[in-house]
Scaffold this active site. Structure first.
Site, PDB file in Angstrom:
ATOM      1  N   GLY A 120       0.833  -1.194   0.000  1.00 49.37           N
ATOM      2  CA  GLY A 120       0.000   0.000   0.000  1.00 49.37           C
ATOM      3  C   GLY A 120       0.866   1.240   0.000  1.00 49.37           C
ATOM      4  O   GLY A 120       2.042   1.197   0.362  1.00 49.37           O
ATOM      5  N   HIS A 144      -2.728   7.318   6.986  1.00 49.11           N
ATOM      6  CA  HIS A 144      -1.758   8.252   6.406  1.00 49.11           C
ATOM      7  C   HIS A 144      -2.443   9.525   5.924  1.00 49.11           C
ATOM      8  O   HIS A 144      -1.902  10.618   6.059  1.00 49.11           O
ATOM      9  CB  HIS A 144      -1.029   7.615   5.219  1.00 49.11           C
ATOM     10  CG  HIS A 144       0.190   6.843   5.587  1.00 49.11           C
ATOM     11  ND1 HIS A 144       1.310   7.428   6.135  1.00 49.11           N
ATOM     12  CD2 HIS A 144       0.485   5.529   5.456  1.00 49.11           C
ATOM     13  CE1 HIS A 144       2.237   6.504   6.337  1.00 49.11           C
ATOM     14  NE2 HIS A 144       1.756   5.340   5.934  1.00 49.11           N
TER      15      HIS A 144
END
Length: 165
Positions: free
Chosen positions: A46, A136
């Site tokens: 990812g 994130h």
């Protein structure tokens, strides 16, 4: 396509909340393509836009099992369930691994690169990867969620299912 530089901790870019994507254009498509190439080059599962220096709500996940790449633009978590503790790492924290508790199940609403809406449900490791990347986008880093640091040698003992032997 291009391989982008991965932003490493302790960069302040990684702790900022990202802005919503408003333009679904060739620039967004190029960012998604470059992020994919960068993630594959770095052997990741990812990658979120802030990890390549872009403060926009864009993330990708590729489980590498013949599944399609998950591209999430403006993702929103709409449901979670269960709980599991597993070992995680992060391309922005080379060499750091730790046990992190996350939901076992996640439902996400997001947009495709063309702006169309979709809903996604995932469990287990895929849910973990999706939630890690969405964190994130909110400036939340996995090192703040580690309950126990795992030595890389110990991490190498993890079997294919992601469980400690």
């Amino acid at each position: 396509m291009a391989i982008l530089e991965i932003v490493k901790s302790p960069s302040a870019l990684l702790t900022q909340r990202c802005k919503e994507v408003e333009k679904f254009d060739d620039k967004l498509a190029k960012l998604l393509d470059d992020m994919y190439d960068t993630m594959i080059d770095a052997d990741g599962v990812g990658l979120a836009a802030p990890q390549v220096g872009k403060l926009v709500r864009v993330a990708i996940v590729d489980m590498g099992e013949g599944d399609d790449v998950i591209e999430m633009v403006n993702p929103v978590v709409t449901a979670i369930g269960g709980s599991v503790v597993e070992v995680e790492g992060c391309l922005s924290f080379p060499g750091l691994y730790g046990e992190v508790e996350r939901p076992f199940f996640v439902r996400v609403e997001a947009q495709e690169r063309d702006g169309s809406l979709y809903e996604l449900e995932a469990e287990d490791y895929e849910a973990r990867a999706i939630l890690h990347e969405i964190d994130h986008l909110d400036g939340i880093l996995f090192d703040s969620k580690i309950t126990r640091i795992v030595d890389p040698e110990e991490f190498e003992e993890v079997d294919e299912e992601g469980e400690m032997e």
